[in-house]
Write a protein that holds these residues in place. Sequence first.
Motif, PDB file in Angstrom:
ATOM      1  N   ARG A   1      63.981  85.574  46.605  1.00 14.15           N
ATOM      2  CA  ARG A   1      63.396  86.990  47.517  1.00 14.15           C
ATOM      3  C   ARG A   1      64.484  87.814  48.033  1.00 14.15           C
ATOM      4  NH1 ARG A   1      58.583  84.294  51.084  1.00 14.15           N
ATOM      5  NH2 ARG A   1      57.600  82.987  49.403  1.00 14.15           N
ATOM      6  N   ASP A   2      65.620  87.335  47.764  1.00 10.45           N
ATOM      7  CA  ASP A   2      66.698  88.298  48.420  1.00 10.45           C
ATOM      8  C   ASP A   2      68.077  88.030  47.710  1.00 10.45           C
ATOM      9  OD1 ASP A   2      68.179  89.760  50.101  1.00 10.45           O
ATOM     10  OD2 ASP A   2      68.502  88.389  51.697  1.00 10.45           O
ATOM     11  N   ALA A   3      67.707  88.157  46.242  1.00 13.29           N
ATOM     12  CA  ALA A   3      68.697  87.897  45.452  1.00 13.29           C
ATOM     13  C   ALA A   3      70.029  88.717  45.427  1.00 13.29           C
ATOM     14  CB  ALA A   3      68.349  88.124  43.774  1.00 13.29           C
ATOM     15  N   ALA A   4      69.890  90.005  46.129  1.00 16.61           N
ATOM     16  CA  ALA A   4      71.015  90.869  46.200  1.00 16.61           C
ATOM     17  C   ALA A   4      72.025  89.913  47.095  1.00 16.61           C
ATOM     18  CB  ALA A   4      70.852  92.000  46.923  1.00 16.61           C
ATOM     19  N   ASN A   5      71.649  89.372  48.137  1.00 12.49           N
ATOM     20  CA  ASN A   5      72.442  88.748  49.184  1.00 12.49           C
ATOM     21  C   ASN A   5      72.562  87.182  49.106  1.00 12.49           C
ATOM     22  OD1 ASN A   5      72.773  91.119  50.592  1.00 12.49           O
ATOM     23  ND2 ASN A   5      70.970  90.813  51.633  1.00 12.49           N
ATOM     24  N   TRP A   6      72.122  86.538  47.803  1.00 15.17           N
ATOM     25  CA  TRP A   6      72.301  85.164  47.491  1.00 15.17           C
ATOM     26  C   TRP A   6      73.557  84.628  47.898  1.00 15.17           C
ATOM     27  CZ3 TRP A   6      69.925  80.701  47.261  1.00 15.17           C
ATOM     28  CH2 TRP A   6      70.492  79.721  46.652  1.00 15.17           C
ATOM     29  N   HIS A   7      74.699  84.923  47.030  1.00 16.93           N
ATOM     30  CA  HIS A   7      75.963  84.462  47.437  1.00 16.93           C
ATOM     31  C   HIS A   7      76.573  84.501  48.784  1.00 16.93           C
ATOM     32  CE1 HIS A   7      76.100  83.125  43.155  1.00 16.93           C
ATOM     33  NE2 HIS A   7      75.971  84.556  42.607  1.00 16.93           N
ATOM     34  N   GLU A   8      75.925  85.801  49.241  1.00 19.21           N
ATOM     35  CA  GLU A   8      76.726  85.935  50.608  1.00 19.21           C
ATOM     36  C   GLU A   8      75.902  85.449  51.825  1.00 19.21           C
ATOM     37  OE1 GLU A   8      76.850  89.971  53.752  1.00 19.21           O
ATOM     38  OE2 GLU A   8      76.334  90.290  51.368  1.00 19.21           O
ATOM     39  N   LYS A   9      74.798  85.241  51.724  1.00 22.21           N
ATOM     40  CA  LYS A   9      73.910  84.455  52.716  1.00 22.21           C
ATOM     41  C   LYS A   9      73.386  83.317  52.389  1.00 22.21           C
ATOM     42  CE  LYS A   9      70.403  87.086  53.821  1.00 22.21           C
ATOM     43  NZ  LYS A   9      69.802  88.204  54.376  1.00 22.21           N
ATOM     44  N   TRP A  10      72.335  83.270  51.337  1.00 21.91           N
ATOM     45  CA  TRP A  10      71.599  81.930  51.345  1.00 21.91           C
ATOM     46  C   TRP A  10      72.749  80.678  50.724  1.00 21.91           C
ATOM     47  CZ3 TRP A  10      66.959  81.499  53.078  1.00 21.91           C
ATOM     48  CH2 TRP A  10      66.262  82.251  53.109  1.00 21.91           C
ATOM     49  N   GLY A  11      73.467  81.194  49.756  1.00 20.07           N
ATOM     50  CA  GLY A  11      74.573  80.127  48.984  1.00 20.07           C
ATOM     51  C   GLY A  11      75.492  79.823  50.252  1.00 20.07           C
ATOM     52  N   ILE A  12      76.003  80.638  51.248  1.00 15.92           N
ATOM     53  CA  ILE A  12      76.817  79.901  52.220  1.00 15.92           C
ATOM     54  C   ILE A  12      75.772  79.251  53.077  1.00 15.92           C
ATOM     55  CG2 ILE A  12      77.925  80.583  54.305  1.00 15.92           C
ATOM     56  CD1 ILE A  12      78.745  83.176  52.755  1.00 15.92           C
ATOM     57  N   LEU A  13      74.855  79.345  53.709  1.00 12.89           N
ATOM     58  CA  LEU A  13      73.784  78.634  54.479  1.00 12.89           C
ATOM     59  C   LEU A  13      73.563  77.475  53.895  1.00 12.89           C
ATOM     60  CD1 LEU A  13      71.548  81.026  55.926  1.00 12.89           C
ATOM     61  CD2 LEU A  13      73.258  79.698  57.302  1.00 12.89           C
ATOM     62  N   ALA A  14      73.205  77.332  52.557  1.00 13.77           N
ATOM     63  CA  ALA A  14      72.817  76.014  51.604  1.00 13.77           C
ATOM     64  C   ALA A  14      73.988  75.300  51.428  1.00 13.77           C
ATOM     65  CB  ALA A  14      72.390  76.441  50.211  1.00 13.77           C
ATOM     66  N   PHE A  15      75.077  75.674  51.168  1.00 19.13           N
ATOM     67  CA  PHE A  15      76.426  74.917  51.062  1.00 19.13           C
ATOM     68  C   PHE A  15      76.677  74.344  52.681  1.00 19.13           C
ATOM     69  CE2 PHE A  15      80.911  74.247  50.744  1.00 19.13           C
ATOM     70  CZ  PHE A  15      80.893  73.121  49.775  1.00 19.13           C
ATOM     71  N   GLY A  16      76.634  75.281  53.298  1.00 14.22           N
ATOM     72  CA  GLY A  16      77.062  74.737  54.942  1.00 14.22           C
ATOM     73  C   GLY A  16      76.136  73.588  55.477  1.00 14.22           C
ATOM     74  N   THR A  17      74.950  73.808  55.317  1.00 12.74           N
ATOM     75  CA  THR A  17      73.943  72.746  55.753  1.00 12.74           C
ATOM     76  C   THR A  17      73.986  71.686  54.954  1.00 12.74           C
ATOM     77  OG1 THR A  17      72.242  74.714  55.979  1.00 12.74           O
ATOM     78  CG2 THR A  17      71.268  72.134  55.916  1.00 12.74           C
ATOM     79  N   GLU A  18      74.293  71.422  53.815  1.00 13.36           N
ATOM     80  CA  GLU A  18      74.605  70.238  53.164  1.00 13.36           C
ATOM     81  C   GLU A  18      75.827  69.508  53.633  1.00 13.36           C
ATOM     82  OE1 GLU A  18      75.117  68.097  48.536  1.00 13.36           O
ATOM     83  OE2 GLU A  18      74.566  70.103  48.875  1.00 13.36           O
ATOM     84  N   LEU A  19      76.893  70.007  53.808  1.00 14.93           N
ATOM     85  CA  LEU A  19      78.023  69.457  54.390  1.00 14.93           C
ATOM     86  C   LEU A  19      78.026  69.215  55.573  1.00 14.93           C
ATOM     87  CD1 LEU A  19      80.839  72.021  53.049  1.00 14.93           C
ATOM     88  CD2 LEU A  19      80.452  69.663  52.423  1.00 14.93           C
ATOM     89  N   LEU A  20      77.253  69.871  56.426  1.00 20.27           N
ATOM     90  CA  LEU A  20      77.102  69.340  58.021  1.00 20.27           C
ATOM     91  C   LEU A  20      76.056  68.028  57.707  1.00 20.27           C
ATOM     92  CD1 LEU A  20      76.925  70.220  61.007  1.00 20.27           C
ATOM     93  CD2 LEU A  20      75.055  71.567  60.752  1.00 20.27           C
TER      94      LEU A  20
END
Length: 498
Positions: free
Chosen positions: A65-84
């Motif tokens: 739904r927010d493809a333009a900001n995927w790498h900047e926002k969703w990707g960082i949050l997803a990766f950060g959540t898994e690591l956390l």
Amino acid sequence: MERAVKQGEGELVNPFLPTRGRRINGRIGRPSTDWEQQYRRAVIITDTAATAFVVAAIGSFFGVRDAANWHEKWGILAFGTELLVLGSLATTRSWAAAVLGQGAEEFRRLGRSLFAAAVVLALGGIALSSHNIKLWIFVAIPAITLVTMTERYLLRLWLHKQRKEGRCLRPVLAAGSPATMRDLIARTRKFPHLGWRIEAVCTPYGLGHLQDRLDGVPVVGRLTDVANHVRRDGYRVVAVTPDPHWSPDRLQRLAWNLEGGDAEMVVAPVLMEVAGPRLHVDAVLGIPMLRVSMPTFTGGPRAVKEVVDRLGAAVLLVLFSPLMLLVGLLVLMDSRGGAFYRQHRVGKDGRQFTLVKFRTMVAGADRARAELADRNEGAGLLFKLRRDPRVTRVGGVLRRYSIDELPQLLNVLTGSMSLVGPRPPLPEESAAYGPDIRRRLLVKPGLTGLWQISGRSDLPWEEAVRLDLRYVEDWSLALDAVILWKTLRAVIHGQGAY
């Protein structure tokens, strides 16, 4: 490189031979225990895969739904959540081999670590002023909790099945008085899912005093020989049971002698039925002391239990209302009398209440009980008959699968019962209670409990009382969750229900 252990005159023996055991100096040695690390690796891999799956699914679904900001926002949050989440599981020792595969502590640590991850995620979201952090706190973390707890439970079922077949057991050397070791041997054989197999014992007098075997387990030496046998034969657990020989100085020396090996030393305290969150080891004036905290009958956790009871009962009543309507009609069609059966029971602090069940017996069954008194098969104060002539055809099915107890959700909703607790006794039963058994009345009786998941009517009276008292003494929210989870399997199998 495979590890080897020196045995006898320079003989090297590989400890990772097949589970059936290996012959050392003419007798069978310890079986392989490398399954512990394999099981731990399996838990870590499945936890990681489950977390990655949930994070990827949520990130992909909402990220498009927010493809333009995927790498900047969703990707960082997803990766950060898994690591956390994975970092929290590691730091809270949720992958420690000692807690995996049995008891409520595994799920308690898992829940604690995921809650800590949610708190850190919330604080990080506030610091970064992220508008999407709520999705990861209130959707991703609960989903990860559900999936990881499910896969942990499935792994545990597999492990318990292996243990019932004699595999994946820790070889144990027990040391103490014969009476206390007999009790320990009997318990380990009765509950193989706990993962212990007592393969040898050391007694105060050792070999040749009374007999060379204790309940079928070889006597290999005296209590002073424990460390030597552990080093020689590679036992994984040293279980120390009470005996006058075990002074603090001797226990300390034994612990020192076991250092550097793989053996875990377990000492049975005098307070055998107090465990879990109530036991703490503190240093008082430089002396290690076992501190036993008081049972918790009030406070925050109890308030949470009350809320869960009322909400859970309301939700279950809505879900089961069609089934309850059908069952009520079947009861009315099967025999004369009403659909429900009401009976006085004793609840918290000795207060009586009216328990509601579906009727499973013919009308006037209470009056006919006196005629069947000489056929009673119940243990202790209980009256039970495996083939009770008063039970109707529909009633037999309802009892087998505990469907007759569904109306008790009304008792839970109104506050006279809990979802989990001791069995609700009859007034005449509670009147015959001694002071120790009356401790069952310190908490609300339950729709299910430890007795429900441990055999129900098949249990001896003393064992049923012990389980109820253990619940009262060691209650926790995690224990309630485990009991509710296991109740479903107990109901499906119908063991001890008649």
